[in-house]
Enzyme design. Sequence first.
Site, PDB file in Angstrom:
ATOM      1  N   GLY A  77       0.690  -1.715  -0.263  1.00  0.00           N
ATOM      2  CA  GLY A  77      -0.512   0.125  -0.086  1.00  0.00           C
ATOM      3  C   GLY A  77       0.751   0.757  -0.446  1.00  0.00           C
ATOM      4  O   GLY A  77       2.338   1.155   0.594  1.00  0.00           O
ATOM      5  N   ARG A 141       1.476  -5.386  -4.275  1.00  0.00           N
ATOM      6  CA  ARG A 141       1.456  -6.301  -4.262  1.00  0.00           C
ATOM      7  C   ARG A 141       1.801  -8.022  -4.651  1.00  0.00           C
ATOM      8  O   ARG A 141       1.328  -8.895  -3.418  1.00  0.00           O
ATOM      9  CB  ARG A 141       0.271  -6.836  -3.156  1.00  0.00           C
ATOM     10  CG  ARG A 141      -0.614  -5.371  -2.704  1.00  0.00           C
ATOM     11  CD  ARG A 141      -1.237  -5.787  -1.644  1.00  0.00           C
ATOM     12  NE  ARG A 141      -2.130  -4.349  -0.931  1.00  0.00           N
ATOM     13  CZ  ARG A 141      -1.622  -4.071  -0.277  1.00  0.00           C
ATOM     14  NH1 ARG A 141      -0.173  -4.164   0.644  1.00  0.00           N
ATOM     15  NH2 ARG A 141      -1.644  -2.918   0.354  1.00  0.00           N
ATOM     16  N   ASP A 171       5.729  -4.763   7.308  1.00  0.00           N
ATOM     17  CA  ASP A 171       6.606  -6.938   7.578  1.00  0.00           C
ATOM     18  C   ASP A 171       6.383  -7.023   6.820  1.00  0.00           C
ATOM     19  O   ASP A 171       7.615  -7.924   6.362  1.00  0.00           O
ATOM     20  CB  ASP A 171       5.729  -7.225   8.533  1.00  0.00           C
ATOM     21  CG  ASP A 171       3.492  -6.862   8.692  1.00  0.00           C
ATOM     22  OD1 ASP A 171       2.889  -5.868   7.285  1.00  0.00           O
ATOM     23  OD2 ASP A 171       2.988  -7.081   9.446  1.00  0.00           O
ATOM     24  N   ASP A 172       5.018  -7.991   6.036  1.00  0.00           N
ATOM     25  CA  ASP A 172       4.744  -9.024   4.861  1.00  0.00           C
ATOM     26  C   ASP A 172       6.172  -8.518   3.897  1.00  0.00           C
ATOM     27  O   ASP A 172       7.277  -9.481   3.619  1.00  0.00           O
ATOM     28  CB  ASP A 172       3.358  -8.873   4.056  1.00  0.00           C
ATOM     29  CG  ASP A 172       2.849  -9.466   5.059  1.00  0.00           C
ATOM     30  OD1 ASP A 172       3.495  -9.690   6.599  1.00  0.00           O
ATOM     31  OD2 ASP A 172       1.789  -9.093   4.952  1.00  0.00           O
ATOM     32  N   LYS A 198       8.133   1.050   5.801  1.00  0.00           N
ATOM     33  CA  LYS A 198       7.233   2.001   5.254  1.00  0.00           C
ATOM     34  C   LYS A 198       5.588   1.266   6.430  1.00  0.00           C
ATOM     35  O   LYS A 198       5.232  -0.147   5.734  1.00  0.00           O
ATOM     36  CB  LYS A 198       7.096   1.491   3.120  1.00  0.00           C
ATOM     37  CG  LYS A 198       5.451   2.136   3.455  1.00  0.00           C
ATOM     38  CD  LYS A 198       4.958   1.037   1.617  1.00  0.00           C
ATOM     39  CE  LYS A 198       4.441  -0.195   2.427  1.00  0.00           C
ATOM     40  NZ  LYS A 198       3.442  -0.896   1.950  1.00  0.00           N
ATOM     41  N   THR A 199       4.951   1.668   5.726  1.00  0.00           N
ATOM     42  CA  THR A 199       3.491   1.620   6.166  1.00  0.00           C
ATOM     43  C   THR A 199       2.419   2.430   7.110  1.00  0.00           C
ATOM     44  O   THR A 199       2.856   2.761   8.122  1.00  0.00           O
ATOM     45  CB  THR A 199       3.088   0.111   6.598  1.00  0.00           C
ATOM     46  OG1 THR A 199       1.883   0.009   6.718  1.00  0.00           O
ATOM     47  CG2 THR A 199       3.430  -0.423   7.679  1.00  0.00           C
ATOM     48  N   GLY A 422      -5.391   9.112   2.495  1.00  0.00           N
ATOM     49  CA  GLY A 422      -4.492   9.778   3.370  1.00  0.00           C
ATOM     50  C   GLY A 422      -2.419   9.001   2.963  1.00  0.00           C
ATOM     51  O   GLY A 422      -1.490   9.364   3.247  1.00  0.00           O
TER      52      GLY A 422
HETATM   53  P1  FBP Z   1       0.809  -2.357   3.789  1.00  0.00           P
HETATM   54  O1  FBP Z   1       1.555  -0.743   3.718  1.00  0.00           O
HETATM   55  O2  FBP Z   1       0.949  -3.029   5.007  1.00  0.00           O
HETATM   56  O3  FBP Z   1       0.640  -2.767   2.561  1.00  0.00           O
HETATM   57  O4  FBP Z   1      -0.858  -1.423   4.032  1.00  0.00           O
HETATM   58  C1  FBP Z   1      -1.293  -0.546   3.911  1.00  0.00           C
HETATM   59  C2  FBP Z   1      -2.681  -0.523   3.982  1.00  0.00           C
HETATM   60  O5  FBP Z   1      -3.485   1.054   3.121  1.00  0.00           O
HETATM   61  C3  FBP Z   1      -3.372  -0.950   4.919  1.00  0.00           C
HETATM   62  O6  FBP Z   1      -3.889   0.095   5.780  1.00  0.00           O
HETATM   63  C4  FBP Z   1      -4.635  -1.411   4.057  1.00  0.00           C
HETATM   64  O7  FBP Z   1      -6.030  -2.813   4.342  1.00  0.00           O
HETATM   65  C5  FBP Z   1      -5.040  -2.313   2.363  1.00  0.00           C
HETATM   66  O8  FBP Z   1      -3.733  -1.308   2.758  1.00  0.00           O
HETATM   67  C6  FBP Z   1      -5.624  -1.494   1.837  1.00  0.00           C
HETATM   68  O9  FBP Z   1      -5.122  -2.337   0.436  1.00  0.00           O
HETATM   69  P2  FBP Z   1      -5.391  -2.044  -0.941  1.00  0.00           P
HETATM   70  O10 FBP Z   1      -4.937  -1.118  -1.000  1.00  0.00           O
HETATM   71  O11 FBP Z   1      -4.975  -3.495  -1.286  1.00  0.00           O
HETATM   72  O12 FBP Z   1      -6.758  -1.948  -1.135  1.00  0.00           O
END
Ligand code: FBP
Length: 546
Positions: A77, A141, A171-172, A198-199, A422
Site C-alpha cells: 500500500g 502486492r 512487514d510482509d 513503510k506503512t 491519507g
Molecule cells: P501495507 O502498507 O501493509 O501494504 O498496507 C496499507 C493498507 O493501506 C492497509 O491499511 C489496508 O488494509 C490495505 O493497505 C488496503 O489494501 P489495498 O490498497 O490493496 O486496498
Amino acid sequence: MEISALQKERAAYQPKLPKALQGAVKVKEGAPTKSVDNQEEIKKLFPNTYGMPLIEFVPGENADKKKINIGVILSGGQAPGGHNVISGLFDAVKKLNSENRLYGFLMGPGGLVDHNYVEITAEFLNQYRNTGGFDMIGSGRTKLEEEEQFEKGLKIIRELDINAIVIIGGDDSNTNACVLAEYYAAKKYGVQVIGCPKTIDGDLKNEQIETSFGFDTATKTYSELIGNIERDCNSARKYWHFIKLMGRSASHIALECALETQPNICLISEEIEAKDMTLNQVVENIANVVAYRAKQGNNFGVVLIPEGLIEFIPAIGRLIQELNDLLAAHGADYKDLDKDAQRKYIIAHLSKENAATFETLPEGVARQLSLDRDPHGNVQVSLIETEKLLSDMVGSLLAKWAKEGKFDGKFAAQHHFFGYEGRCAAPSNFDADYCYALGTSAAQLVAAGKTGYMAIVKNTTANANEWKAGGVPITMMMNMEKRNGEMKPVIRKALVELDGKPFKAFAAKRDEWAKNTAYVYPGPIQYWGPTEVCDQTTKTLKLEQD
Ligand code: FBP
C-alpha cells in the site's frame, strides 16, 4: 505536466539529514543479534543472514568511490514519503560515485520478476521530490517467495549489473526481502537485499524501528478530516458519525487520531480482544454513550472504528482462523461454487461453534471473511463495512430500548471510511525528512556491502540533526507464525499495547470525551510556519519515546 502551486514550492524543500549522514560515513557494528522468538527455527531457516550485528553510521573519512548500481521496489500500500526514500537513495548513491545508477522496478515486486524497469535519472526524479504517492514507479502486492521468481529477477539484475535491491515495504514485504537476501547469499550470487520500513498502519515498529514512514502524514490527514467532521457535528447537532479508519489489524491509526481529535468514542481492537468482548457488547457500549448524551440533549457524536476490529472480536477471530485453514486446504473445492452452495459448503465444514458465528454475520461480511484474501493471506479488512454494521446494530438496540421506554433521544447516523485519502498526501516535514534519511541509510548499507538489513533511523523525537541512522538485521525482528495454514518465519507485527503510554493516555481521558464534547480540531498539515505547528511528530511517537 501541470503541477499545483504547493507542489512547485514543496519541490524546492531540502529534507534534513542526521549529522552522521551528512558527509562520509563509517560503520559502527554492535553485538550479534538474535530473533525476537523461535531462535532455533529462524537460525536454521536463515543460516547466512542470522545473528548479524546492529549497525550505526557515524561520521567517517572519504573512502574509494566504489561503483554500485541499485534497483529499488515500492511494495504494498502507498505511504506518504516513498518518493523521498528514493530521492535519499538516489542522492546518496550519486554522491558516492556519479557513475552509480539507480533503477526503479515498476508496479511492485512483479517488476523485478517480469523485468519491467526504468532508470531513475535526476530529471525524472526531480518531479517527485517531497510528493506523496508511489506513482514515480508504481507499487504492487506480488509476493516474492518462489525460487523461480528469485532466479528470474537475477537475470535482469545481471543484465543491469545491479549490486543490490532495496525493497520499500511493510512487514510482509520486508519478510520477503529477508527470504530473498538469504537465497542470494546462500547461492553466493553477490546480490544484496536491503529493506525500508513503510506503512501508514504503524504496525512495523519495535525496539529498533521507532515508526514506519507514512504513519505521521496519514494520521495527520485523517485527524484533519475527523476534526472537520467533529466541528460539523457540533454545529448541526443531529448526527452520529461512524468513521472507519484504515490500518489493517492494528489500531495504531485510530488511537493516534483519537489522541489528536478527542472523539466521543474510539474502539481499540486489541482491548476488545483482551477483554474477550462480543460484538453485542461492543454495540451495547456505544449505545450506552448515545443514550447518555441524548439525555443531556446531545443527539450527536463521533465514533472512530479501526478497520481490523472484526478480526479481533474473539468469536470472529476464531472463525477466521478456521476459515484460513479451510481456505488453504479446501479453497479449490468451493471457490467456484455459486454463493448459496459456497455458504452451505463452508457451514458444513466448520466446527459447530464457528458455524454458529458464521451464520449470524451479514452475508457480505461473511463472504469477505470466507473467501477474499490478499496475496499475503490477510483478510481484506478495508472492504468490510464495519462502520455500517455497527451503526445498524446500535440503531436496532436503541429502537428496542425506545420501545421499552429506556431511550427517548434521536439517532441518525452518517458513515465514513478514511483510508485511501491519507495514503498519498504530500509528506509532512517529519515524513519528508525521515524518508530521505532512510533512503540515505539504505544506500550506505549497500555501500558497506550489507545484506538482509533494514535501514533504520532512531531518536526521531529529537531535532533531525541528532537522529541516529543505521541498519537492523531483518532476522532480528522475526518469529514463527501460522500463515495460510503453515508455520512461516515472519516479522512480528506490532499491535497496540494496552500497557503502553499512548493507550494509557487515551484510556485516562475517554470517559470525559464520551460525556462532554471535548473535540480538538488539528487542521491541515502545514509545511511552513511555526515549528509547533509544522514539525510535531505524532502523539504516539512522542508518548512512546518519552
Ligand atoms: P501495507 O502498507 O501493509 O501494504 O498496507 C496499507 C493498507 O493501506 C492497509 O491499511 C489496508 O488494509 C490495505 O493497505 C488496503 O489494501 P489495498 O490498497 O490493496 O486496498
